[in-house]
Each structure stands twice: as structure tokens, then as C-alpha cells.
Design a protein around this motif. Structure first.
Motif, PDB file in Angstrom:
ATOM      1  N   GLY A  79      -5.231   6.781   4.764  1.00 44.74           N
ATOM      2  CA  GLY A  79      -6.422   6.412   4.000  1.00 44.74           C
ATOM      3  C   GLY A  79      -7.432   7.527   3.829  1.00 44.74           C
ATOM      4  O   GLY A  79      -8.568   7.283   3.416  1.00 44.74           O
ATOM      5  N   SER A  80      -7.042   8.770   4.104  1.00 48.38           N
ATOM      6  CA  SER A  80      -7.985   9.892   4.073  1.00 48.38           C
ATOM      7  C   SER A  80      -8.248  10.447   2.681  1.00 48.38           C
ATOM      8  O   SER A  80      -9.135  11.282   2.505  1.00 48.38           O
ATOM      9  N   GLY A  81      -7.495  10.000   1.689  1.00 52.24           N
ATOM     10  CA  GLY A  81      -7.683  10.516   0.341  1.00 52.24           C
ATOM     11  C   GLY A  81      -7.056  11.891   0.195  1.00 52.24           C
ATOM     12  O   GLY A  81      -6.288  12.346   1.049  1.00 52.24           O
ATOM     13  N   LEU A  82      -7.428  12.587  -0.861  1.00 47.22           N
ATOM     14  CA  LEU A  82      -6.848  13.895  -1.146  1.00 47.22           C
ATOM     15  C   LEU A  82      -7.964  14.865  -1.523  1.00 47.22           C
ATOM     16  O   LEU A  82      -8.295  15.036  -2.695  1.00 47.22           O
ATOM     17  N   GLY A  83      -8.561  15.428  -0.502  1.00 45.20           N
ATOM     18  CA  GLY A  83      -9.641  16.395  -0.703  1.00 45.20           C
ATOM     19  C   GLY A  83     -10.763  15.829  -1.547  1.00 45.20           C
ATOM     20  O   GLY A  83     -11.207  14.707  -1.327  1.00 45.20           O
ATOM     21  N   LYS A  84     -11.184  16.600  -2.530  1.00 44.98           N
ATOM     22  CA  LYS A  84     -12.243  16.147  -3.428  1.00 44.98           C
ATOM     23  C   LYS A  84     -11.675  15.562  -4.718  1.00 44.98           C
ATOM     24  O   LYS A  84     -12.401  15.307  -5.659  1.00 44.98           O
ATOM     25  N   LEU A  85     -10.359  15.315  -4.716  1.00 41.49           N
ATOM     26  CA  LEU A  85      -9.703  14.772  -5.897  1.00 41.49           C
ATOM     27  C   LEU A  85      -9.576  13.251  -5.823  1.00 41.49           C
ATOM     28  O   LEU A  85      -9.910  12.546  -6.769  1.00 41.49           O
ATOM     29  N   ILE A  86      -9.100  12.726  -4.701  1.00 41.68           N
ATOM     30  CA  ILE A  86      -8.871  11.292  -4.512  1.00 41.68           C
ATOM     31  C   ILE A  86      -9.732  10.822  -3.345  1.00 41.68           C
ATOM     32  O   ILE A  86      -9.630  11.371  -2.248  1.00 41.68           O
ATOM     33  N   PRO A  87     -10.555   9.803  -3.540  1.00 42.37           N
ATOM     34  CA  PRO A  87     -11.463   9.382  -2.465  1.00 42.37           C
ATOM     35  C   PRO A  87     -10.741   8.723  -1.284  1.00 42.37           C
ATOM     36  O   PRO A  87      -9.679   8.129  -1.460  1.00 42.37           O
ATOM     37  N   PRO A  88     -11.351   8.838  -0.114  1.00 43.83           N
ATOM     38  CA  PRO A  88     -10.778   8.169   1.052  1.00 43.83           C
ATOM     39  C   PRO A  88     -11.043   6.668   1.002  1.00 43.83           C
ATOM     40  O   PRO A  88     -12.006   6.211   0.388  1.00 43.83           O
ATOM     41  N   TYR A 120       0.842  -1.198   0.000  1.00 45.36           N
ATOM     42  CA  TYR A 120       0.000   0.000   0.000  1.00 45.36           C
ATOM     43  C   TYR A 120       0.881   1.253   0.000  1.00 45.36           C
ATOM     44  O   TYR A 120       0.633   2.192  -0.758  1.00 45.36           O
ATOM     45  N   THR A 121       1.906   1.244   0.830  1.00 45.06           N
ATOM     46  CA  THR A 121       2.815   2.386   0.899  1.00 45.06           C
ATOM     47  C   THR A 121       3.484   2.621  -0.453  1.00 45.06           C
ATOM     48  O   THR A 121       3.617   3.766  -0.894  1.00 45.06           O
ATOM     49  N   MET A 122       3.873   1.547  -1.140  1.00 44.27           N
ATOM     50  CA  MET A 122       4.541   1.671  -2.440  1.00 44.27           C
ATOM     51  C   MET A 122       3.599   2.126  -3.548  1.00 44.27           C
ATOM     52  O   MET A 122       3.974   2.936  -4.398  1.00 44.27           O
ATOM     53  N   TYR A 123       2.388   1.573  -3.585  1.00 42.07           N
ATOM     54  CA  TYR A 123       1.511   1.767  -4.739  1.00 42.07           C
ATOM     55  C   TYR A 123       0.319   2.699  -4.518  1.00 42.07           C
ATOM     56  O   TYR A 123      -0.224   3.203  -5.492  1.00 42.07           O
ATOM     57  N   CYS A 124      -0.110   2.900  -3.283  1.00 42.21           N
ATOM     58  CA  CYS A 124      -1.390   3.564  -3.053  1.00 42.21           C
ATOM     59  C   CYS A 124      -1.327   4.821  -2.198  1.00 42.21           C
ATOM     60  O   CYS A 124      -2.112   5.745  -2.389  1.00 42.21           O
ATOM     61  N   ALA A 125      -0.415   4.845  -1.224  1.00 40.33           N
ATOM     62  CA  ALA A 125      -0.409   5.908  -0.218  1.00 40.33           C
ATOM     63  C   ALA A 125      -0.109   7.281  -0.803  1.00 40.33           C
ATOM     64  O   ALA A 125      -0.535   8.294  -0.244  1.00 40.33           O
ATOM     65  N   ASN A 126       0.577   7.341  -1.937  1.00 43.02           N
ATOM     66  CA  ASN A 126       0.890   8.627  -2.532  1.00 43.02           C
ATOM     67  C   ASN A 126      -0.382   9.413  -2.851  1.00 43.02           C
ATOM     68  O   ASN A 126      -0.406  10.627  -2.695  1.00 43.02           O
ATOM     69  N   CYS A 127      -1.415   8.723  -3.265  1.00 44.23           N
ATOM     70  CA  CYS A 127      -2.689   9.397  -3.578  1.00 44.23           C
ATOM     71  C   CYS A 127      -3.701   9.275  -2.427  1.00 44.23           C
ATOM     72  O   CYS A 127      -4.330  10.260  -2.053  1.00 44.23           O
ATOM     73  N   HIS A 128      -3.867   8.067  -1.925  1.00 48.35           N
ATOM     74  CA  HIS A 128      -4.892   7.844  -0.895  1.00 48.35           C
ATOM     75  C   HIS A 128      -4.418   8.215   0.504  1.00 48.35           C
ATOM     76  O   HIS A 128      -5.212   8.170   1.445  1.00 48.35           O
ATOM     77  N   GLN A 129      -3.137   8.575   0.638  1.00 44.91           N
ATOM     78  CA  GLN A 129      -2.505   9.006   1.879  1.00 44.91           C
ATOM     79  C   GLN A 129      -2.257   7.835   2.820  1.00 44.91           C
ATOM     80  O   GLN A 129      -2.948   6.825   2.770  1.00 44.91           O
ATOM     81  N   VAL A 175     -18.329   8.363  -3.206  1.00 47.56           N
ATOM     82  CA  VAL A 175     -17.784   7.815  -1.966  1.00 47.56           C
ATOM     83  C   VAL A 175     -18.233   8.713  -0.822  1.00 47.56           C
ATOM     84  O   VAL A 175     -17.930   9.917  -0.817  1.00 47.56           O
ATOM     85  N   ASN A 176     -18.953   8.130   0.113  1.00 49.64           N
ATOM     86  CA  ASN A 176     -19.457   8.863   1.278  1.00 49.64           C
ATOM     87  C   ASN A 176     -20.191  10.141   0.870  1.00 49.64           C
ATOM     88  O   ASN A 176     -20.038  11.193   1.489  1.00 49.64           O
ATOM     89  N   GLY A 177     -20.972  10.042  -0.215  1.00 41.71           N
ATOM     90  CA  GLY A 177     -21.795  11.152  -0.673  1.00 41.71           C
ATOM     91  C   GLY A 177     -21.080  12.174  -1.545  1.00 41.71           C
ATOM     92  O   GLY A 177     -21.694  13.131  -2.001  1.00 41.71           O
ATOM     93  N   ILE A 178     -19.809  12.007  -1.799  1.00 42.35           N
ATOM     94  CA  ILE A 178     -19.039  12.950  -2.620  1.00 42.35           C
ATOM     95  C   ILE A 178     -18.694  12.275  -3.942  1.00 42.35           C
ATOM     96  O   ILE A 178     -18.288  11.120  -3.971  1.00 42.35           O
ATOM     97  N   ILE A 179     -18.874  13.023  -5.035  1.00 43.14           N
ATOM     98  CA  ILE A 179     -18.555  12.508  -6.372  1.00 43.14           C
ATOM     99  C   ILE A 179     -17.076  12.771  -6.662  1.00 43.14           C
ATOM    100  O   ILE A 179     -16.592  13.893  -6.526  1.00 43.14           O
ATOM    101  N   TYR A 180     -16.385  11.714  -7.077  1.00 38.40           N
ATOM    102  CA  TYR A 180     -14.988  11.803  -7.494  1.00 38.40           C
ATOM    103  C   TYR A 180     -14.933  11.404  -8.963  1.00 38.40           C
ATOM    104  O   TYR A 180     -15.638  10.496  -9.384  1.00 38.40           O
ATOM    105  N   ASN A 181     -14.084  12.086  -9.737  1.00 34.87           N
ATOM    106  CA  ASN A 181     -13.985  11.770 -11.151  1.00 34.87           C
ATOM    107  C   ASN A 181     -12.530  11.820 -11.624  1.00 34.87           C
ATOM    108  O   ASN A 181     -12.250  12.202 -12.750  1.00 34.87           O
ATOM    109  N   GLN A 182     -11.615  11.474 -10.756  1.00 34.75           N
ATOM    110  CA  GLN A 182     -10.196  11.416 -11.102  1.00 34.75           C
ATOM    111  C   GLN A 182      -9.851   9.969 -11.426  1.00 34.75           C
ATOM    112  O   GLN A 182     -10.130   9.079 -10.624  1.00 34.75           O
TER     113      GLN A 182
END
Length: 158
Positions: free
Chosen positions: A70-79, A58-67, A107-114
Motif C-alpha cells: 500500500g505504499s504507492g509508487l513514489g510521487k506518481l501513485i499515491p499510497p 486488491y492483488t489482481m487489480y490494485c497492487a501493481n500500482c499501489h504496491q 494525499v498526505n500533503g503530496i499532490i498526485y496527478n496520475q
């Protein structure tokens, strides 16, 4: 003592001090503590192994975007933390780890389109480990996601 001898002694002492400081400053240090997001329940040996390896992947492949948390990146990347999408769309989420996502996602009521890039080099075991980590971190508590379960899901991925 001559001036030349004093200068040599000063140089030697400087080298010794600088070397010592370099060893102290750059030597083995306690690494920053990585938060343990695992559930507090007892996990089987296999689940612990999948979880720990999944955390590394996860740290290698996912954490850069999803943090890392796991909180995501604002309204750009979902948590991923507390994600209703992951719970309601388990198979799609597993497929997405390898194949990525395109288009809108709620995701959790927020639309993501990235778009999320694919990770075509991940093996089913890697996906099972990542899934075990994310589905058992940050308040998620699904249990072991075995490689055999991932293999079944991956056969039906679009």
C-alpha cells in the motif's frame, strides 16, 4: 558388462536423477509468505471473509500500482497506507475503486496527478471486499465495509 550396456545404464541413471531433481526443484513448495496487514483486533467471520477476498482482488487489480504494502509508487501513485485522503474522502474513494480518478489529488500533503484507470467490471461486492481490505490494512482500521453501504455510495457516484 559391455560398453553398450554401460551406456544404457548411464542413460537410465541420468534420466532417473534428472527426473528426481526436477520433482524436488519444481514440486510443491512452500509459497512465499504474504504479509498479513490485518488489524490485530478480533474480526467477525464476515469481515474476515471480505478481507481475505478483498486481498485477492486488491492483488489482481490494485497492487501493481499501489504496491502490495500500500505504499504507492513514489510521487506518481499515491499510497493507501496511512492515506489521509482515504479517511477524509471515503465515498469518493469507494467510487474511485470502480470509476477511477482523474486530476489532482492531495494525499498526505503530496499532490498526485496520475490518472487511475477505472475497473468497470467490478461488482459492488468486489468493491466492498477491496474496500474492507484497504481500509483495514497498513494501519487503517475502519472495520467491515458492507456491500449495502457500497451500493448506497455507488448510487451517488458521478
Amino acid at each position: 558388462m559391455s560398453l553398450k550396456a554401460k551406456n544404457k545404464l548411464a542413460i537410465i541413471l541420468s534420466i532417473v536423477i534428472i527426473s528426481y531433481l526436477g520433482i524436488v526443484a519444481c514440486g510443491p513448495q512452500k509459497s512465499a509468505e504474504v504479509p498479513d496487514y490485518a488489524p490485530k483486533r478480533e474480526m467477525s467471520v464476515k469481515e474476515k471473509q471480505y478481507y481475505r477476498e478483498g486481498q485477492k482482488l486488491y492483488t489482481m487489480y490494485c497492487a501493481n500500482c499501489h504496491q502490495e504494502d500500500g505504499s504507492g509508487l513514489g510521487k506518481l501513485i499515491p499510497p493507501l497506507a496511512g492515506s489521509d485522503y482515504m479517511e477524509e474522502n471515503f465515498s469518493e474513494s469507494i467510487c474511485g475503486i470502480k470509476n477511477g480518478f482523474k486530476g489532482e489529488m492531495r494525499v498526505n500533503g503530496i499532490i498526485y496527478n496520475q490518472a487511475m484507470p477505472s475497473n468497470p467490471n467490478l461488482k459492488n461486492l468486489d468493491i466492498a471486499m477491496i474496500a474492507t481490505y484497504i481500509y483495514n490494512s497498513w494501519g487503517n482500521d475502519r472495520g467491515l465495509i458492507d456491500v449495502l453501504e457500497v451500493e448506497d455510495i455507488m448510487r451517488d457516484c458521478p
